[in-house]
Scaffold this motif. Structure first.
Motif, PDB file in Angstrom:
ATOM      1  N   ARG A 120       0.404  -1.322  -0.156  1.00 12.35           N
ATOM      2  CA  ARG A 120       0.154   0.426  -0.099  1.00 12.35           C
ATOM      3  C   ARG A 120       0.511   1.295  -0.059  1.00 12.35           C
ATOM      4  O   ARG A 120       0.324   2.024  -0.931  1.00 12.35           O
ATOM      5  CB  ARG A 120      -1.030  -0.127   1.326  1.00 12.35           C
ATOM      6  CG  ARG A 120      -2.002   0.611   0.991  1.00 12.35           C
ATOM      7  CD  ARG A 120      -2.794   1.042   2.120  1.00 12.35           C
ATOM      8  NE  ARG A 120      -3.948  -0.079   2.212  1.00 12.35           N
ATOM      9  CZ  ARG A 120      -4.242  -1.372   2.899  1.00 12.35           C
ATOM     10  NH1 ARG A 120      -2.678  -0.814   3.978  1.00 12.35           N
ATOM     11  NH2 ARG A 120      -5.021  -2.637   3.271  1.00 12.35           N
ATOM     12  N   PHE A 168       1.053  13.351   0.353  1.00  7.88           N
ATOM     13  CA  PHE A 168       1.567  11.124   0.289  1.00  7.88           C
ATOM     14  C   PHE A 168       2.086  10.539   0.750  1.00  7.88           C
ATOM     15  O   PHE A 168       2.004   9.745   1.303  1.00  7.88           O
ATOM     16  CB  PHE A 168       0.520  11.156  -1.569  1.00  7.88           C
ATOM     17  CG  PHE A 168      -0.396  11.629  -2.261  1.00  7.88           C
ATOM     18  CD1 PHE A 168      -2.083  10.978  -1.322  1.00  7.88           C
ATOM     19  CD2 PHE A 168      -1.057  13.210  -2.433  1.00  7.88           C
ATOM     20  CE1 PHE A 168      -3.179  11.210  -2.105  1.00  7.88           C
ATOM     21  CE2 PHE A 168      -2.189  13.174  -2.692  1.00  7.88           C
ATOM     22  CZ  PHE A 168      -3.238  12.598  -2.043  1.00  7.88           C
ATOM     23  N   ALA A 188       2.834   8.165   3.252  1.00  7.28           N
ATOM     24  CA  ALA A 188       3.117   6.316   3.058  1.00  7.28           C
ATOM     25  C   ALA A 188       4.747   6.172   3.893  1.00  7.28           C
ATOM     26  O   ALA A 188       4.120   4.887   4.255  1.00  7.28           O
ATOM     27  CB  ALA A 188       3.499   6.061   1.780  1.00  7.28           C
ATOM     28  N   ALA A 209      -4.700  11.892   1.800  1.00  8.78           N
ATOM     29  CA  ALA A 209      -3.648  11.304   1.660  1.00  8.78           C
ATOM     30  C   ALA A 209      -3.421  10.010   3.235  1.00  8.78           C
ATOM     31  O   ALA A 209      -3.240   9.001   3.151  1.00  8.78           O
ATOM     32  CB  ALA A 209      -2.212  11.993   1.675  1.00  8.78           C
ATOM     33  N   CYS A 213      -6.780  16.409  -0.390  1.00  2.00           N
ATOM     34  CA  CYS A 213      -5.788  15.981  -0.154  1.00  2.00           C
ATOM     35  C   CYS A 213      -5.527  15.394   1.433  1.00  2.00           C
ATOM     36  O   CYS A 213      -4.072  14.844   1.924  1.00  2.00           O
ATOM     37  CB  CYS A 213      -4.781  16.777  -1.486  1.00  2.00           C
ATOM     38  SG  CYS A 213      -4.941  16.130  -3.259  1.00  2.00           S
ATOM     39  N   LEU A 272      -5.782   6.833   2.661  1.00  3.01           N
ATOM     40  CA  LEU A 272      -4.881   5.930   1.492  1.00  3.01           C
ATOM     41  C   LEU A 272      -4.071   4.812   1.698  1.00  3.01           C
ATOM     42  O   LEU A 272      -3.596   3.787   2.140  1.00  3.01           O
ATOM     43  CB  LEU A 272      -4.854   6.529  -0.014  1.00  3.01           C
ATOM     44  CG  LEU A 272      -5.848   7.370  -0.671  1.00  3.01           C
ATOM     45  CD1 LEU A 272      -5.114   7.712  -2.294  1.00  3.01           C
ATOM     46  CD2 LEU A 272      -7.308   6.177  -0.675  1.00  3.01           C
ATOM     47  N   ALA A 273      -3.211   6.399   2.875  1.00  2.00           N
ATOM     48  CA  ALA A 273      -2.306   5.167   3.248  1.00  2.00           C
ATOM     49  C   ALA A 273      -2.409   3.953   5.155  1.00  2.00           C
ATOM     50  O   ALA A 273      -1.875   3.363   5.192  1.00  2.00           O
ATOM     51  CB  ALA A 273      -1.256   6.876   4.168  1.00  2.00           C
ATOM     52  N   VAL A 293       0.796   4.193  -2.417  1.00  4.83           N
ATOM     53  CA  VAL A 293       0.370   5.732  -2.440  1.00  4.83           C
ATOM     54  C   VAL A 293       1.544   6.709  -3.296  1.00  4.83           C
ATOM     55  O   VAL A 293       1.762   7.756  -3.189  1.00  4.83           O
ATOM     56  CB  VAL A 293       0.444   5.705  -0.828  1.00  4.83           C
ATOM     57  CG1 VAL A 293       0.189   7.279  -0.656  1.00  4.83           C
ATOM     58  CG2 VAL A 293      -1.076   5.164  -0.216  1.00  4.83           C
ATOM     59  N   ASN A 294       2.892   6.024  -2.993  1.00  3.48           N
ATOM     60  CA  ASN A 294       3.711   6.566  -3.418  1.00  3.48           C
ATOM     61  C   ASN A 294       3.742   6.500  -5.224  1.00  3.48           C
ATOM     62  O   ASN A 294       3.871   8.018  -5.573  1.00  3.48           O
ATOM     63  CB  ASN A 294       5.450   6.381  -3.101  1.00  3.48           C
ATOM     64  CG  ASN A 294       5.929   6.271  -1.725  1.00  3.48           C
ATOM     65  OD1 ASN A 294       5.585   7.857  -1.094  1.00  3.48           O
ATOM     66  ND2 ASN A 294       6.437   5.482  -1.122  1.00  3.48           N
ATOM     67  N   LEU A 350      -4.818   2.427  -8.814  1.00 10.56           N
ATOM     68  CA  LEU A 350      -6.030   2.764  -6.719  1.00 10.56           C
ATOM     69  C   LEU A 350      -7.427   1.828  -7.224  1.00 10.56           C
ATOM     70  O   LEU A 350      -7.602   1.836  -8.526  1.00 10.56           O
ATOM     71  CB  LEU A 350      -5.936   4.428  -7.222  1.00 10.56           C
ATOM     72  CG  LEU A 350      -7.185   4.164  -5.493  1.00 10.56           C
ATOM     73  CD1 LEU A 350      -6.414   3.775  -4.427  1.00 10.56           C
ATOM     74  CD2 LEU A 350      -7.282   5.316  -5.176  1.00 10.56           C
TER      75      LEU A 350
END
Length: 509
Positions: free
Chosen positions: A78, A122, A126, A173, A169, A176-177, A82-83, A206
């Protein structure tokens, strides 16, 4: 799905919600116009989502959260994804900042500078995902106690018009992380870059359903999202009253909450600080983003010995600001978001005059050749403002600031804290001791000393009192995307029978 139509000789895109990895065609319900605030022209149309639309997005999010493609992804995979999304964001910066300029009217130099920071949001989260460790807790007796953190689930995110991508964001961010999923309801004024980013991230890998976008009015689509029974966390950036309504709805399902609400930032300028530098920070803090920021430098509280000089230099600097077409790289101030917002700002100019404040400059609409139907307002400064005036107490959300004199440090703090809000504050001084004393005593979640409007993904962001609850950015935000499970393991093999040995037991737990 993008559909083009001709509307008043301008190509108008018709958008639908972004659900399960694709944009779906708008239904037959109410459609909303999206306008370019610099011209007043309609540039897109979006649906006002219904209950069924919200349910569809929520079901997609839940399926993604529980599915193997996302829910079963290990932490390192993951973090790599994300990166990779950060790289995809960076590769599309030119498209995104131009679209944001078109949609919300900020000068292109501002949007370029702001959006170029976002890929690092992000990358930071991450990094937190990779560095995360659960705890082993020393407890009494022969036991091993450790914690497990699991992603909380669906994050509902209602975002505002002033910084559409940046504010979205800040939440996305961390979502997602951490392994959560999200349903975003962008402002009905500025949905275009949010839709575009959802497309970019899906094309970059994604999984479908992780990042869904529902469109519509805050009082209908936003309300339905905030009160939906399947949300696990609500993130909202907006007005204080909207926060009270949405927060009350989310509390009914015991959802986590992070809310950044209104603000009325005090800027305390002491007489040991360079006046020219204070004025440079003042115009930046007050007029960046046409003043449409929750941390707008809206209350300048200036020591009496430099007050007159500060006001005169602030007037001169404000008059030098170039108002114009947001796509012109020489433009320094663009329009506010709508005719309604323009009229609101102008109404506060009337309040200031009625209450006896001195209008230094501005206070009227601005005329921009070739953009006669745009929503421009001249940057406005009022002086001799008292703390009981509406322009001192209420958030204007436009290119508007006030100046009030103070006698000493105690008086400055009294004026600064005379507000229901507590988001940000700023201090201008060269006295190190004073800087830290005042920072400690001022009512705010964010304090800048000899600077303004600075943020970093590692630094927690949020306010107190009527400015909201919770924090975005930093480990505080990341940790709030997890439920913590405590696991207690008996490492002894001693026999246990409470009901046989009740009389000899020394403790129940």
């Amino acid at each position: 799905m993008n559909i083009s139509a001709k509307h008043s000789a301008i190509e108008v895109e018709v958008h639908g919600n972004f659900v399960d990895g694709r944009e779906i065609e708008a239904g037959a319900g109410q459609m909303l116009d999206i306008r370019n605030p610099a011209t007043g022209d309609v540039i897109a149309r979006i649906p006002n989502s219904t209950t069924e639309d919200i349910d569809r997005a929520m079901k997609s999010a839940r399926a993604a959260f529980e599915g193997k493609a996302w829910g079963g992804m290990d932490t390192r995979s993951r973090a790599r994804l994300v990166n990779h999304l950060a790289d995809a964001f960076e590769a599309n910066l030119d498209t995104l900042y131009r679209l944001e300029t078109l949609n919300n009217g900020r000068p292109v130099n501002e949007t370029r500078a702001q959006l170029s920071r976002l890929p690092d949001f992000f990358r930071y989260f991450a990094g937190l995902a990779l560095a995360r460790r659960d705890s082993v807790i020393p407890v009494e007796g022969s036991y091993l106690n450790y914690t497990l953190r699991t992603p909380i689930g669906i994050v509902a995110n209602c975002t505002p018009f002033n910084h559409p991508l940046m504010i979205m964001c800040k939440s996305l961010a961390a979502v997602l992380a951490s392994g959560c999923v999200t349903v975003v309801k962008p402002s009905e004024y500025t949905p275009l870059t949010t839709l575009k980013l959802a497309q970019i991230f899906t094309e970059a890998g994604l999984p479908p359903g992780v990042f869904n976008v529902v469109l519509g009015l805050g009082q209908s689509a936003g309300k339905m999202l905030a009160e939906h029974g399947d949300i696990n966390k609500l993130v909202l950036t907006g007005g204080t009253e909207a926060g009270r309504i949405a927060g009350g709805a989310a509390a009914k399902v015991f959802a986590h909450q992070t809310m950044e609400l209104g603000g009325k930032t005090p800027v305390m300028v002491f007489d040991d600080y360079d006046v020219d530098q204070a004025v440079n920070y003042a115009v930046f803090g007050a007029f960046i983003g046409a003043g449409q920021t929750c941390v707008c430098a809206s209350r300048h509280i200036v020591q009496a010995s430099i007050y007159d000089e500060f006001v005169e230099k602030l007037k001169a600097k404000t008059l030098s600001i170039r108002i114009g077409d947001p796509f012109d790289p020489t433009t320094q101030l663009g329009p506010v978001i709508s005719a309604r917002q323009r009229d609101r700002v102008l109404s506060y100019s009337q309040y200031g005059r009625e209450d006896g404040a001195r209008l230094v400059t501005g206070g009227v609409a601005a005329r921009v050749p070739g953009h006669e139907n745009g929503f421009f307002v001249q940057p406005t400064v009022f002086a001799d403002v008292k703390s009981d005036m509406r322009i001192f107490q209420e958030e204007v959300f436009g290119p508007f600031t006030s100046v009030t004199p103070f006698k000493d440090e105690a008086d400055a703090l009294r004026l600064a804290n005379d507000s229901p809000f507590g988001l940000a504050a700023a201090i201008r001084t060269r006295d190190v001791g004073r800087a830290h004393r005042v920072a400690s005593a001022v009512k705010a979640g964010i304090v800048w000393i000899n600077d303004h409007h600075r943020l970093d993904p590692a630094s927690p962001w949020g306010g107190v009192d009527d400015s909201g609850i919770g924090r975005e950015f930093g480990t505080e935000s990341f940790d709030d995307h997890f439920n913590t499970k405590s696991v207690m393991v008996a490492t002894h093999d001693q026999p246990f029978d409470w009901y046989r040995d009740t009389a000899t037991q020394r403790r129940l737990n």
